[in-house]
Write an enzyme that holds these catalytic residues in place. Sequence first.
Site, PDB file in Angstrom:
ATOM      1  N   GLU A  94       0.800  -1.330  -0.021  1.00 14.50           N
ATOM      2  CA  GLU A  94       0.100   0.027  -0.087  1.00 14.50           C
ATOM      3  C   GLU A  94       0.692   1.227  -0.154  1.00 14.50           C
ATOM      4  O   GLU A  94       0.637   2.421   0.735  1.00 14.50           O
ATOM      5  CB  GLU A  94      -1.197   0.021   1.300  1.00 14.50           C
ATOM      6  CG  GLU A  94      -2.092  -1.065   1.249  1.00 14.50           C
ATOM      7  CD  GLU A  94      -3.117  -1.168   1.674  1.00 14.50           C
ATOM      8  OE1 GLU A  94      -3.689  -0.055   1.986  1.00 14.50           O
ATOM      9  OE2 GLU A  94      -3.774  -2.350   1.763  1.00 14.50           O
TER      10      GLU A  94
HETATM   11  N1  CAA Z   1      -6.224  11.789  -3.461  1.00 13.71           N
HETATM   12  C1  CAA Z   1      -6.872  12.192  -4.549  1.00 13.71           C
HETATM   13  N2  CAA Z   1      -6.210  12.698  -5.729  1.00 13.71           N
HETATM   14  C2  CAA Z   1      -4.748  12.394  -5.665  1.00 13.71           C
HETATM   15  C3  CAA Z   1      -4.050  11.875  -4.408  1.00 13.71           C
HETATM   16  C4  CAA Z   1      -4.837  11.633  -3.508  1.00 13.71           C
HETATM   17  N3  CAA Z   1      -4.264  11.071  -2.215  1.00 13.71           N
HETATM   18  N4  CAA Z   1      -2.780  11.784  -4.703  1.00 13.71           N
HETATM   19  C5  CAA Z   1      -2.532  12.282  -6.120  1.00 13.71           C
HETATM   20  N5  CAA Z   1      -3.768  12.628  -6.547  1.00 13.71           N
HETATM   21  C6  CAA Z   1      -4.007  13.364  -7.817  1.00 13.71           C
HETATM   22  C7  CAA Z   1      -3.067  14.524  -8.102  1.00 13.71           C
HETATM   23  O1  CAA Z   1      -3.932  15.663  -7.426  1.00 13.71           O
HETATM   24  C8  CAA Z   1      -3.140  14.551  -9.727  1.00 13.71           C
HETATM   25  O2  CAA Z   1      -4.207  15.017 -10.113  1.00 13.71           O
HETATM   26  P1  CAA Z   1      -4.238  16.145 -11.432  1.00 13.71           P
HETATM   27  O3  CAA Z   1      -3.570  15.298 -12.502  1.00 13.71           O
HETATM   28  O4  CAA Z   1      -5.673  16.540 -11.332  1.00 13.71           O
HETATM   29  O5  CAA Z   1      -3.231  17.193 -10.766  1.00 13.71           O
HETATM   30  C9  CAA Z   1      -2.837  13.027 -10.071  1.00 13.71           C
HETATM   31  O6  CAA Z   1      -3.560  12.508  -8.947  1.00 13.71           O
HETATM   32  C10 CAA Z   1      -1.550  12.650 -10.187  1.00 13.71           C
HETATM   33  O7  CAA Z   1      -0.871  12.831  -9.099  1.00 13.71           O
HETATM   34  P2  CAA Z   1       0.758  12.624  -8.899  1.00 13.71           P
HETATM   35  O8  CAA Z   1       1.447  13.481 -10.034  1.00 13.71           O
HETATM   36  O9  CAA Z   1       1.121  13.205  -7.344  1.00 13.71           O
HETATM   37  O10 CAA Z   1       0.913  11.251  -9.181  1.00 13.71           O
HETATM   38  P3  CAA Z   1       2.183  10.480  -9.558  1.00 13.71           P
HETATM   39  O11 CAA Z   1       2.129   9.476 -10.463  1.00 13.71           O
HETATM   40  O12 CAA Z   1       3.448  11.261  -9.275  1.00 13.71           O
HETATM   41  O13 CAA Z   1       2.058   9.289  -8.305  1.00 13.71           O
HETATM   42  C11 CAA Z   1       2.228   8.376  -5.685  1.00 13.71           C
HETATM   43  C12 CAA Z   1       1.984   9.465  -6.837  1.00 13.71           C
HETATM   44  C13 CAA Z   1       1.903   8.855  -4.502  1.00 13.71           C
HETATM   45  C14 CAA Z   1       3.855   8.054  -5.944  1.00 13.71           C
HETATM   46  C15 CAA Z   1       1.472   6.946  -6.419  1.00 13.71           C
HETATM   47  O14 CAA Z   1       1.765   6.502  -7.616  1.00 13.71           O
HETATM   48  C16 CAA Z   1       1.524   6.110  -5.267  1.00 13.71           C
HETATM   49  O15 CAA Z   1       0.557   6.308  -4.341  1.00 13.71           O
HETATM   50  N6  CAA Z   1       2.340   5.196  -5.556  1.00 13.71           N
HETATM   51  C17 CAA Z   1       2.249   4.070  -4.616  1.00 13.71           C
HETATM   52  C18 CAA Z   1       1.160   3.241  -5.008  1.00 13.71           C
HETATM   53  C19 CAA Z   1       0.745   2.112  -4.067  1.00 13.71           C
HETATM   54  O16 CAA Z   1       0.544   2.363  -2.809  1.00 13.71           O
HETATM   55  N7  CAA Z   1       0.512   0.715  -4.471  1.00 13.71           N
HETATM   56  C20 CAA Z   1       0.145  -0.226  -3.644  1.00 13.71           C
HETATM   57  C21 CAA Z   1      -1.102  -0.955  -4.265  1.00 13.71           C
HETATM   58  S1  CAA Z   1      -2.164  -2.085  -3.244  1.00 13.71           S
HETATM   59  C22 CAA Z   1      -1.100  -2.925  -2.610  1.00 13.71           C
HETATM   60  O17 CAA Z   1      -0.266  -2.925  -1.912  1.00 13.71           O
HETATM   61  C23 CAA Z   1      -1.459  -4.645  -2.670  1.00 13.71           C
HETATM   62  C24 CAA Z   1      -2.427  -5.162  -1.690  1.00 13.71           C
HETATM   63  O18 CAA Z   1      -3.450  -5.709  -2.055  1.00 13.71           O
HETATM   64  C25 CAA Z   1      -2.189  -4.893  -0.152  1.00 13.71           C
END
Ligand code: CAA
Length: 380
Positions: free
Chosen positions: A364
């Site tokens: 996550e």
């Molecule tokens: N809430 C709402 N919108 C959001 C947001 C949030 N928390 N975070 C970003 N956004 C929006 C931004 O506002 C932006 O919108 P606009 O294009 O309109 O401006 C858009 O999303 C893109 O945002 P970023 O440019 O910040 O996105 P990024 O590509 O740089 O990525 C990141 C950001 C935080 C690194 C994200 O990729 C991330 O969270 N990565 C980790 C993924 C993850 O947690 N994966 C786990 C999957 S589930 C799992 O683990 C398995 C399981 O089953 C347990």
Amino acid sequence: MNFELTKEQLQIQAVAREFAETKLLPGVIERDEASEFPIELFREFGKTGAYGLPYAEEFGGAGGSYMDYALAVEEVSKVDASFGIAFSVDTSLYGGSIMNSSASDEIKKKYLAPITYGEKIGSFGLTEHSAGSDAAGQTTVATKKGDKWVINGAKCFNTNGPLADFSIIYSLTDPALGTKGMCAFVVDKGTPGFTVGKIENKMGIRCAQVSELHLENVEVPEENMIAQPGEGFKLAMKALDGGRIGVAAQGLGIAKGAWEIARKYMMEREQFGKPIAKQQYLAFKMAELQAKIQQAELMVYRAAWMKDNGKPYSVPAAMAKMTATNCAMEVTTEAVQMLGGNGYMREYHVERMMRDAKITQIYEGTNEIQKLIVSGTLFR
Ligand code: CAA
């Protein structure tokens, strides 16, 4: 400011604790060895309404709060962290994707109500082999065909994947648009072309079932599109904000569970003519760990409170996740050390808890990703 739990929250905590101690504890070592998920117990605990704790009654939920949910995840994770993550993914990643979506109320009821009482199970398909920390790097594609969508691609590391009756599948509508065209669907188990791939053989949380999900020309009706093109990435991020409170609660539970095993052991185990709890170096270490656990607890409960009170909670959730899961790793590692040679042996539980704790720092969003989220807000 009030640091006390409500009467209802104490009740939720007591029910979850009783279930963990009487139902989850017997057999947890065997299940870990066999990599077996206690599906019947999952359904049984569901009857308490736990998986719908934070959701409104009109959608089949218990009408409670995220704080209630965090308390329940914490309690079960003290004993069985695999159960904790299955619960957390079901409620916050799957349920959160449904409830925060633009789907009709009818679709929300159809796909949320059966999971809240454990009748059905949900999973969350975002991660792909090329899209881990970089969640935007999706390759799964959905193409419109008449009044249906046809999905092709594959998801990996999908918790509950092999068990899930319903799965959220995040997809691109046009790879050239990237996340600007990202959407999401809820897909029923058994839909032609939707199959479970490799089931992972893991270091920890071995009872949880984690797999690949394959999609080959999977046809899904329009109403199952729960995020319109361009809205999928934000929906996934929102679900993860809530999910991170769940993982933080899981980490907190692991830390408290392992600390308590070490405390009891130290009062019983005698060396050099006295219980090892009387060795000041070890007692001081336990004091230090208890302070870290309480620090993590404050951060987890505060993040849940922020969410429940409509305040921005992405950053508090990220900070709680990294603090509580680092705490789980430290406490479990020290607990193994406190128990000495016994700590390394399966029957004392703490070696399993140490293996379970490791993944909480990874899934996550790795704790490095949490730092990215937090640091991104510091210098504006
Ligand atoms: N809430 C709402 N919108 C959001 C947001 C949030 N928390 N975070 C970003 N956004 C929006 C931004 O506002 C932006 O919108 P606009 O294009 O309109 O401006 C858009 O999303 C893109 O945002 P970023 O440019 O910040 O996105 P990024 O590509 O740089 O990525 C990141 C950001 C935080 C690194 C994200 O990729 C991330 O969270 N990565 C980790 C993924 C993850 O947690 N994966 C786990 C999957 S589930 C799992 O683990 C398995 C399981 O089953 C347990």
